[in-house]
Design an enzyme around this catalytic site. Sequence first.
Site, PDB file in Angstrom:
ATOM      1  N   LYS A  92       0.850  -1.204   0.000  1.00 46.94           N
ATOM      2  CA  LYS A  92       0.000   0.000   0.000  1.00 46.94           C
ATOM      3  C   LYS A  92       0.881   1.249   0.000  1.00 46.94           C
ATOM      4  O   LYS A  92       0.676   2.165  -0.790  1.00 46.94           O
ATOM      5  CB  LYS A  92      -0.872   0.015   1.249  1.00 46.94           C
ATOM      6  CG  LYS A  92      -1.532   1.355   1.548  1.00 46.94           C
ATOM      7  CD  LYS A  92      -2.423   1.335   2.772  1.00 46.94           C
ATOM      8  CE  LYS A  92      -1.688   1.601   4.045  1.00 46.94           C
ATOM      9  NZ  LYS A  92      -1.421   3.020   4.370  1.00 46.94           N
ATOM     10  N   ASN A  93       1.894   1.256   0.878  1.00 43.85           N
ATOM     11  CA  ASN A  93       2.683   2.484   1.064  1.00 43.85           C
ATOM     12  C   ASN A  93       3.701   2.734  -0.035  1.00 43.85           C
ATOM     13  O   ASN A  93       4.304   3.801  -0.075  1.00 43.85           O
ATOM     14  CB  ASN A  93       3.339   2.474   2.446  1.00 43.85           C
ATOM     15  CG  ASN A  93       2.292   2.644   3.540  1.00 43.85           C
ATOM     16  OD1 ASN A  93       1.129   2.914   3.250  1.00 43.85           O
ATOM     17  ND2 ASN A  93       2.696   2.461   4.778  1.00 43.85           N
ATOM     18  N   CYS A  95      -5.286  12.194  12.495  1.00 42.12           N
ATOM     19  CA  CYS A  95      -5.999  10.916  12.637  1.00 42.12           C
ATOM     20  C   CYS A  95      -5.751  10.456  14.076  1.00 42.12           C
ATOM     21  O   CYS A  95      -5.118  11.152  14.863  1.00 42.12           O
ATOM     22  CB  CYS A  95      -5.482   9.903  11.619  1.00 42.12           C
ATOM     23  SG  CYS A  95      -3.795   9.395  11.931  1.00 42.12           S
ATOM     24  N   ARG A 152      -0.443  14.727  12.684  1.00 46.73           N
ATOM     25  CA  ARG A 152       0.017  14.523  11.302  1.00 46.73           C
ATOM     26  C   ARG A 152       0.176  15.838  10.515  1.00 46.73           C
ATOM     27  O   ARG A 152      -0.448  16.050   9.484  1.00 46.73           O
ATOM     28  CB  ARG A 152      -0.931  13.586  10.560  1.00 46.73           C
ATOM     29  CG  ARG A 152      -1.323  12.331  11.290  1.00 46.73           C
ATOM     30  CD  ARG A 152      -0.214  11.334  11.488  1.00 46.73           C
ATOM     31  NE  ARG A 152       0.290  10.751  10.268  1.00 46.73           N
ATOM     32  CZ  ARG A 152      -0.239   9.669   9.677  1.00 46.73           C
ATOM     33  NH1 ARG A 152      -1.294   9.108  10.182  1.00 46.73           N
ATOM     34  NH2 ARG A 152       0.269   9.191   8.562  1.00 46.73           N
ATOM     35  N   ASP A 200       4.749   0.834  11.960  1.00 46.65           N
ATOM     36  CA  ASP A 200       3.537   0.212  11.420  1.00 46.65           C
ATOM     37  C   ASP A 200       3.373  -1.234  11.846  1.00 46.65           C
ATOM     38  O   ASP A 200       2.349  -1.852  11.553  1.00 46.65           O
ATOM     39  CB  ASP A 200       3.521   0.290   9.884  1.00 46.65           C
ATOM     40  CG  ASP A 200       3.318   1.722   9.420  1.00 46.65           C
ATOM     41  OD1 ASP A 200       3.521   1.979   8.222  1.00 46.65           O
ATOM     42  OD2 ASP A 200       2.993   2.575  10.262  1.00 46.65           O
ATOM     43  N   ARG A 220      -8.431  -0.518   4.721  1.00 46.73           N
ATOM     44  CA  ARG A 220      -7.534   0.441   4.057  1.00 46.73           C
ATOM     45  C   ARG A 220      -6.210  -0.236   3.710  1.00 46.73           C
ATOM     46  O   ARG A 220      -5.545   0.144   2.755  1.00 46.73           O
ATOM     47  CB  ARG A 220      -7.253   1.625   4.988  1.00 46.73           C
ATOM     48  CG  ARG A 220      -8.469   2.446   5.318  1.00 46.73           C
ATOM     49  CD  ARG A 220      -8.106   3.666   6.112  1.00 46.73           C
ATOM     50  NE  ARG A 220      -7.011   4.375   5.462  1.00 46.73           N
ATOM     51  CZ  ARG A 220      -6.283   5.308   6.054  1.00 46.73           C
ATOM     52  NH1 ARG A 220      -6.525   5.640   7.302  1.00 46.73           N
ATOM     53  NH2 ARG A 220      -5.325   5.922   5.415  1.00 46.73           N
TER      54      ARG A 220
HETATM   55  C1  EPZ Z   1       3.994   7.207   6.195  1.00 48.55           C
HETATM   56  O1  EPZ Z   1       3.172   8.207   6.771  1.00 48.55           O
HETATM   57  C2  EPZ Z   1       3.138   5.948   6.140  1.00 48.55           C
HETATM   58  N1  EPZ Z   1       1.959   6.180   5.304  1.00 48.55           N
HETATM   59  C3  EPZ Z   1       2.697   5.567   7.548  1.00 48.55           C
HETATM   60  O2  EPZ Z   1       1.970   4.338   7.456  1.00 48.55           O
HETATM   61  C4  EPZ Z   1       3.947   5.326   8.396  1.00 48.55           C
HETATM   62  O3  EPZ Z   1       3.556   5.032   9.721  1.00 48.55           O
HETATM   63  C5  EPZ Z   1       4.820   6.588   8.375  1.00 48.55           C
HETATM   64  O4  EPZ Z   1       5.138   6.946   7.019  1.00 48.55           O
HETATM   65  C6  EPZ Z   1       6.124   6.383   9.136  1.00 48.55           C
HETATM   66  O5  EPZ Z   1       6.834   5.314   8.573  1.00 48.55           O
HETATM   67  C7  EPZ Z   1       2.088   6.058   3.969  1.00 48.55           C
HETATM   68  O6  EPZ Z   1       3.152   5.783   3.459  1.00 48.55           O
HETATM   69  C8  EPZ Z   1       0.835   6.282   3.167  1.00 48.55           C
HETATM   70  P1  EPZ Z   1       5.884  10.717   8.294  1.00 48.55           P
HETATM   71  P2  EPZ Z   1       3.668   9.759   6.771  1.00 48.55           P
HETATM   72  O7  EPZ Z   1       5.729  11.955   7.484  1.00 48.55           O
HETATM   73  O8  EPZ Z   1       4.445  10.010   5.543  1.00 48.55           O
HETATM   74  C9  EPZ Z   1       5.646  14.044  11.679  1.00 48.55           C
HETATM   75  C10 EPZ Z   1       0.196   2.864   7.787  1.00 48.55           C
HETATM   76  O9  EPZ Z   1      -0.210   2.314   8.816  1.00 48.55           O
HETATM   77  N2  EPZ Z   1       5.570  15.039  10.568  1.00 48.55           N
HETATM   78  O10 EPZ Z   1       7.121   9.899   8.141  1.00 48.55           O
HETATM   79  O11 EPZ Z   1       2.493  10.601   7.052  1.00 48.55           O
HETATM   80  C11 EPZ Z   1       4.418  13.130  11.737  1.00 48.55           C
HETATM   81  O12 EPZ Z   1       3.365  13.733  12.449  1.00 48.55           O
HETATM   82  C12 EPZ Z   1       0.597   4.319   7.838  1.00 48.55           C
HETATM   83  O13 EPZ Z   1       0.331   2.301   6.676  1.00 48.55           O
HETATM   84  C13 EPZ Z   1       5.598  16.398  10.862  1.00 48.55           C
HETATM   85  O14 EPZ Z   1       5.650  16.787  12.028  1.00 48.55           O
HETATM   86  O15 EPZ Z   1       4.629   9.758   8.034  1.00 48.55           O
HETATM   87  C14 EPZ Z   1       4.968  11.915  12.441  1.00 48.55           C
HETATM   88  O16 EPZ Z   1       4.957  12.139  13.840  1.00 48.55           O
HETATM   89  C15 EPZ Z   1       0.340   4.950   9.202  1.00 48.55           C
HETATM   90  N3  EPZ Z   1       5.551  17.297   9.841  1.00 48.55           N
HETATM   91  C16 EPZ Z   1       6.419  11.845  11.938  1.00 48.55           C
HETATM   92  O17 EPZ Z   1       6.731  13.156  11.432  1.00 48.55           O
HETATM   93  C17 EPZ Z   1       5.507  16.908   8.529  1.00 48.55           C
HETATM   94  O18 EPZ Z   1       5.493  17.774   7.631  1.00 48.55           O
HETATM   95  C18 EPZ Z   1       6.631  10.832  10.807  1.00 48.55           C
HETATM   96  O19 EPZ Z   1       5.644  11.091   9.833  1.00 48.55           O
HETATM   97  C19 EPZ Z   1       5.484  15.512   8.240  1.00 48.55           C
HETATM   98  C20 EPZ Z   1       5.524  14.601   9.279  1.00 48.55           C
END
Ligand code: EPZ
Length: 420
Positions: free
Chosen positions: A22-23, A118, A123, A308, A400
């Site tokens: 998915k990711n 969420c 996020r 995850d 999802r």
């Molecule tokens: C991706 O989410 C994945 N989703 C998530 O999988 C996964 O948990 C996550 O990466 C971490 O590996 C998809 O790929 C669709 P991040 P993403 O930006 O990109 C903070 C699942 O279960 N942050 O790496 O949204 C954020 O809040 C899902 O399949 C900021 O503060 O994750 C988090 O605490 C859940 N500002 C941390 O960074 C930003 O601009 C990591 O988030 C961006 C992120």
Amino acid sequence: MAKLIIDGGNHISGTIKVSGSKNASLPIMTASLLTDDELLLNNVPNLSDVITMQELLFSLGTEIYFDKDLEVLNLRAKNSHNFTADYEIVRKMRASIIVLGPTLVKRRIAKVALPGGCSIGSRPIDLHLKGLEAMGANIYIDNGYVFAEAKNGLQGAAIKFPFVSVGATQNIILAATLASGRTTISNAACEPEIIDLCVCLRKMGAKIIGEGTKELSITGVSELSGATHTIMADRIELGTFMLAPAIAGGEIYLEGAGLGQEINYIKKLEEMGLNFYKKDGTIRVVRRDDKIKAVDVSTSPFPGFPTDLQPQIMSVMGLAEGTSTITENVFENRFMHAPELNRMGASISIEGRKAIISGVKQYRGVPVMASDLRAAASLVLAGLAAEGKTIIDGLHHLDRGYQNIESKLAKCGVNIYRAD
Ligand code: EPZ
């Protein structure tokens, strides 16, 4: 609302074909916005998030043909004048924000609804926006939408992320492929899904160096062509199913995935008491002893233990011999599954970002509510081992990220069905 009913206690015994990731699928699908040619994707999972991304790309003028049985997805972005990602679609899937970079660099304008938070965290998308501003975008937020313009196109920039963000890394890579000049990203995400995106973009003609490391360099080109790409196996679905014999006993044969370096969590699973055997493209997973051993887990960006898989491993630790700790370093609120597991008889206490899990003898099957995708997966795993019927509500979360999970598990001897 449909519910999943699991009558636990059976040992696992059977074979499961792991689906495409998915990711990896979601960002690669948005790469279709960067070319007027066809992007042909194989091994695309039939998941609600993938369907939502198709809806979003369709609303941006993309022709779509998805053969769900063959798992083949054809995408061709017409040079549509639509540059708006509506809230009605974006609210269904936060990952919609990764259409921002490709839409902006190709159409020089983009309007994307702010993705809500969420249950696992607020996020924010500040890193996405700061990165695009560094590349020359004019961005402002109004009325719940991100408005972005780049009248003269985007320029390459040196971008340093203060912390790792998978989505922000993806958005900047996608935008940088058609920006003028070179973009460097420091502290880039190294997740395997980033590598898969870069491999696909390179097939389209993108000039990218360093994927899988913290230092990425992308030199913009004038245009990208179509390509054919096979999506990598879903390493999180794979890990989830590896944990089925850990919690329920028995053995499982997993097809469609390998044990490459992306399966970095395997060491932790071996430590807890699983054995792995690889033969002719199939991975056999079997629990060594009657009880799983307690292990300590601390999540972090790749190559650390994946966040995850954290809810799923917590379910297993709930029945382990001894006391385990899990520290969640990526998301600020990713323990929503713990109270539900406690309802099933687990003994889990939460102290800030740390969960302390004292292994118990048995879970009880009771009605439980899934709060998010991986929490839903952790409740399914707990149900496999629970005495009596576990009734899981909130299946829209599960659907999802897991394709036909009940039929996959039913083929492994699990007494599981979906009841409307
Ligand atoms: C991706 O989410 C994945 N989703 C998530 O999988 C996964 O948990 C996550 O990466 C971490 O590996 C998809 O790929 C669709 P991040 P993403 O930006 O990109 C903070 C699942 O279960 N942050 O790496 O949204 C954020 O809040 C899902 O399949 C900021 O503060 O994750 C988090 O605490 C859940 N500002 C941390 O960074 C930003 O601009 C990591 O988030 C961006 C992120």
